[in-house]
Write a protein that holds these residues in place. Structure first.
Motif, PDB file in Angstrom:
ATOM      1  N   TYR A   5       0.848  -1.177   0.000  1.00 27.07           N
ATOM      2  CA  TYR A   5       0.000   0.000   0.000  1.00 27.07           C
ATOM      3  C   TYR A   5       0.888   1.232   0.000  1.00 27.07           C
ATOM      4  O   TYR A   5       2.108   1.125   0.171  1.00 27.07           O
ATOM      5  N   PHE A   6       0.280   2.380  -0.211  1.00 33.12           N
ATOM      6  CA  PHE A   6       1.062   3.556  -0.582  1.00 33.12           C
ATOM      7  C   PHE A   6       0.597   4.790   0.203  1.00 33.12           C
ATOM      8  O   PHE A   6      -0.467   4.791   0.806  1.00 33.12           O
ATOM      9  N   GLY A   7       1.450   5.822   0.184  1.00 33.40           N
ATOM     10  CA  GLY A   7       1.056   7.048   0.849  1.00 33.40           C
ATOM     11  C   GLY A   7       2.179   7.777   1.545  1.00 33.40           C
ATOM     12  O   GLY A   7       1.934   8.731   2.282  1.00 33.40           O
ATOM     13  N   GLY A   8       3.410   7.375   1.320  1.00 28.34           N
ATOM     14  CA  GLY A   8       4.535   8.053   1.953  1.00 28.34           C
ATOM     15  C   GLY A   8       5.803   7.259   1.753  1.00 28.34           C
ATOM     16  O   GLY A   8       5.766   6.104   1.343  1.00 28.34           O
ATOM     17  N   GLY A   9       6.917   7.846   2.061  1.00 29.72           N
ATOM     18  CA  GLY A   9       8.190   7.180   1.836  1.00 29.72           C
ATOM     19  C   GLY A   9       8.799   6.570   3.074  1.00 29.72           C
ATOM     20  O   GLY A   9       9.965   6.159   3.052  1.00 29.72           O
ATOM     21  N   GLN A  10       8.032   6.496   4.153  1.00 35.66           N
ATOM     22  CA  GLN A  10       8.596   5.981   5.396  1.00 35.66           C
ATOM     23  C   GLN A  10       8.996   4.505   5.272  1.00 35.66           C
ATOM     24  O   GLN A  10       8.489   3.771   4.427  1.00 35.66           O
ATOM     25  N   GLU A  11       9.909   4.102   6.125  1.00 35.23           N
ATOM     26  CA  GLU A  11      10.358   2.708   6.228  1.00 35.23           C
ATOM     27  C   GLU A  11      10.727   2.118   4.867  1.00 35.23           C
ATOM     28  O   GLU A  11      10.169   1.114   4.423  1.00 35.23           O
ATOM     29  N   LYS A  12      11.651   2.783   4.227  1.00 31.32           N
ATOM     30  CA  LYS A  12      12.201   2.348   2.942  1.00 31.32           C
ATOM     31  C   LYS A  12      11.134   2.242   1.859  1.00 31.32           C
ATOM     32  O   LYS A  12      11.268   1.471   0.898  1.00 31.32           O
ATOM     33  N   GLY A  13      10.065   2.998   2.023  1.00 28.59           N
ATOM     34  CA  GLY A  13       8.982   2.986   1.048  1.00 28.59           C
ATOM     35  C   GLY A  13       8.085   1.769   1.154  1.00 28.59           C
ATOM     36  O   GLY A  13       7.134   1.641   0.387  1.00 28.59           O
ATOM     37  N   LEU A  14       8.336   0.886   2.115  1.00 35.06           N
ATOM     38  CA  LEU A  14       7.569  -0.350   2.222  1.00 35.06           C
ATOM     39  C   LEU A  14       6.391  -0.238   3.186  1.00 35.06           C
ATOM     40  O   LEU A  14       5.439  -1.007   3.095  1.00 35.06           O
ATOM     41  N   ARG A  15       6.471   0.712   4.106  1.00 37.90           N
ATOM     42  CA  ARG A  15       5.415   0.814   5.099  1.00 37.90           C
ATOM     43  C   ARG A  15       5.090   2.287   5.330  1.00 37.90           C
ATOM     44  O   ARG A  15       5.606   2.913   6.250  1.00 37.90           O
ATOM     45  N   PRO A  16       4.256   2.873   4.468  1.00 37.88           N
ATOM     46  CA  PRO A  16       3.986   4.303   4.568  1.00 37.88           C
ATOM     47  C   PRO A  16       3.181   4.658   5.815  1.00 37.88           C
ATOM     48  O   PRO A  16       2.445   3.845   6.350  1.00 37.88           O
ATOM     49  N   GLY A  17       3.366   5.887   6.251  1.00 37.43           N
ATOM     50  CA  GLY A  17       2.625   6.378   7.405  1.00 37.43           C
ATOM     51  C   GLY A  17       3.547   6.914   8.474  1.00 37.43           C
ATOM     52  O   GLY A  17       4.700   6.492   8.598  1.00 37.43           O
ATOM     53  N   THR A  18       3.044   7.869   9.241  1.00 33.90           N
ATOM     54  CA  THR A  18       3.830   8.449  10.331  1.00 33.90           C
ATOM     55  C   THR A  18       4.224   7.378  11.327  1.00 33.90           C
ATOM     56  O   THR A  18       3.395   6.578  11.762  1.00 33.90           O
ATOM     57  N   LEU A  19       5.488   7.358  11.694  1.00 33.80           N
ATOM     58  CA  LEU A  19       5.981   6.349  12.616  1.00 33.80           C
ATOM     59  C   LEU A  19       5.426   6.575  14.022  1.00 33.80           C
ATOM     60  O   LEU A  19       5.379   7.703  14.513  1.00 33.80           O
ATOM     61  N   ALA A  20       5.021   5.479  14.666  1.00 27.29           N
ATOM     62  CA  ALA A  20       4.484   5.535  16.031  1.00 27.29           C
ATOM     63  C   ALA A  20       5.663   5.509  16.999  1.00 27.29           C
ATOM     64  O   ALA A  20       6.011   4.465  17.560  1.00 27.29           O
ATOM     65  N   ILE A  21       6.289   6.663  17.198  1.00 29.52           N
ATOM     66  CA  ILE A  21       7.547   6.732  17.945  1.00 29.52           C
ATOM     67  C   ILE A  21       7.461   6.090  19.332  1.00 29.52           C
ATOM     68  O   ILE A  21       8.316   5.275  19.694  1.00 29.52           O
ATOM     69  N   PRO A  22       6.456   6.405  20.157  1.00 26.57           N
ATOM     70  CA  PRO A  22       6.415   5.794  21.494  1.00 26.57           C
ATOM     71  C   PRO A  22       6.341   4.267  21.451  1.00 26.57           C
ATOM     72  O   PRO A  22       7.011   3.590  22.231  1.00 26.57           O
ATOM     73  N   LEU A  23       5.534   3.737  20.535  1.00 31.31           N
ATOM     74  CA  LEU A  23       5.392   2.291  20.444  1.00 31.31           C
ATOM     75  C   LEU A  23       6.674   1.647  19.928  1.00 31.31           C
ATOM     76  O   LEU A  23       7.091   0.583  20.406  1.00 31.31           O
ATOM     77  N   ILE A  24       7.292   2.274  18.954  1.00 35.21           N
ATOM     78  CA  ILE A  24       8.549   1.771  18.406  1.00 35.21           C
ATOM     79  C   ILE A  24       9.619   1.734  19.496  1.00 35.21           C
ATOM     80  O   ILE A  24      10.337   0.741  19.667  1.00 35.21           O
ATOM     81  N   ALA A  25       9.733   2.832  20.237  1.00 36.29           N
ATOM     82  CA  ALA A  25      10.728   2.889  21.316  1.00 36.29           C
ATOM     83  C   ALA A  25      10.427   1.845  22.388  1.00 36.29           C
ATOM     84  O   ALA A  25      11.348   1.232  22.951  1.00 36.29           O
ATOM     85  N   GLY A  26       9.131   1.629  22.657  1.00 31.96           N
ATOM     86  CA  GLY A  26       8.745   0.610  23.631  1.00 31.96           C
ATOM     87  C   GLY A  26       9.142  -0.780  23.174  1.00 31.96           C
ATOM     88  O   GLY A  26       9.632  -1.595  23.970  1.00 31.96           O
ATOM     89  N   LEU A  27       8.938  -1.068  21.894  1.00 38.75           N
ATOM     90  CA  LEU A  27       9.356  -2.355  21.358  1.00 38.75           C
ATOM     91  C   LEU A  27      10.864  -2.509  21.459  1.00 38.75           C
ATOM     92  O   LEU A  27      11.368  -3.574  21.831  1.00 38.75           O
TER      93      LEU A  27
END
Length: 374
Positions: free
Chosen positions: A229-251
């Motif tokens: 799916y599409f909509g942004g260049g995040q995560e090497k273009g494979l996973r578009p969308g604003t990164l969930a920083i708190p959840l990512i840091a928690g992981l």
């Protein structure tokens, strides 16, 4: 107070992880895509630190990690993202097993409906894939082999090392759904022959709604994944969308804690499981599956239906009779069916799963709780 023994469904968030997530929600709340101020820089730094923490579990490079909403999304990207490559190169054969989670089976079924050919490996009575059948199933046009690490219903540990060895002379991509093992069972996933590893945060004491996909390079060559799916260049273009920083840091923090404590955690749950299975033996219960993770035990008590057991155990111990993702379905477990168990044993199957926060339960308390089934 109900004793929670359903860690395969979800785990509590560790207090230090929860505190860290809260901090990034209310104090350091920048967007990693904002590069013009210190809030964005701090957010970006938190993401990259978490990327390294996740990578360390599998001895991967942090550049090989992308963040997703969970293992289901990771599975979809790994499987469906290969479609264009498969069609361009005439490799439209996939091998998986009848034991897989629906988050793997359903994307593969989608490709099957689009003209891909799929071989579904049988299961042994112990709950493992049939390696000999895998050897026979491999073809020149095999694109992907997708086998989970630890089964979510029985806890059966799949022979990932043997599969990696078998594929050492084959170029098929190997995908491992590690939702139930990542960080908790510190073996096998560092094998460089594994191309894709799916990770779930909420199985590892991190929040729900976060996961990762590890995509190993072969030498200097990246896996030929395309976005689904599409909509942004995040995560090497494979996973578009604003990164969930708190959840990512928690992981990331959860992975760091797991890397430090995995052996201690294993010893703890092994003791819990031993006490539990000793009590089960007095009920005449039958354990479903062998070579299982210390975190999980699946059992059936002759003459007891699991739905009735759920009612009897309510308010005593929180357990399940299958995958939480299919708990609204009353169809017989496809995993236990694939193992060749009889219908009565399948209908009575109960899954108990332990975690690092599970307190040592006195043997007599276990017997009392299980006595409610009689």
């Amino acid at each position: 107070m109900t004793i929670y023994l359903d860690f395969s469904a979800t785990t509590p968030v560790l207090p230090e992880v929860a505190d860290f997530v809260y901090k990034l929600m209310v104090e350091e709340y920048g967007n990693a895509g904002s590069r013009t101020h210190e809030y964005g820089v701090a957010a970006k730094r938190a993401v990259e630190a978490a990327r390294a923490q996740v990578a360390e579990i599998a001895k991967a490079d942090k550049t090989e990690v992308i963040f997703t909403s969970g293992a289901t999304e990771s599975n979809n990207i790994a499987i469906l993202g290969l479609r264009e490559y498969a069609e361009q190169n005439g490799k439209k054969h996939i091998i998986t097993s009848k034991l897989e989670h629906k988050a793997v089976l359903e994307p593969i079924e989608h490709l099957e409906q689009q003209g891909f050919e799929v071989t579904y490996l049988d299961a042994t009575g112990d709950g493992q894939v049939d390696i000999e059948q895998l050897k026979t199933a491999l073809r020149n046009d095999t694109l992907l082999v997708s086998i989970m690490h630890i089964n979510n219903e029985t806890g059966a540990i799949q022979p990932i090392g043997e599969i990696c060895q078998l594929l050492s002379e084959h170029d098929a991509y190997l995908h491992v759904d590690a939702a139930q093992s990542f960080g908790k069972y510190p073996y096998d996933l560092d094998n460089l022959r594994i191309d894709f590893i799916s990770v779930s945060g909420h199985k590892l004491y991190a929040p729900k709604g976060i996961g990762a996909l590890i995509m190993r390079r072969r030498g200097f060559t990246k896996p030929p994944l395309k976005p689904i799916y599409f909509g942004g260049g995040q995560e090497k273009g494979l996973r578009p969308g604003t990164l969930a920083i708190p959840l990512i840091a928690g992981l990331g923090l959860a992975c760091e804690l797991a890397a430090k404590n995995a052996e201690k955690w294993l010893a703890h749950v092994s003791e819990l499981k031993t006490n539990f299975t000793d009590a089960l033996s007095e009920l005449g219960a039958e354990v479903n599956g062998k070579n299982a993770s210390p975190y999980v035990v699946n059992f059936s008590v002759p003459g007891i239906n699991s739905e009735a057991a759920m009612v009897k155990l309510k308010g005593i111990i929180a357990v399940s009779n299958g995958s939480a993702c299919t708990s609204s379905s009353y169809k017989p477990s496809h995993v236990l069916t694939a193992m060749g168990l009889d219908s009565e044993r399948i209908a009575g199957a109960i899954r108990v799963s332990f975690g690092v926060t599970t307190q040592n339960i006195p043997y007599e308390d276990i017997k009392t709780a299980l006595g409610a089934l009689l």
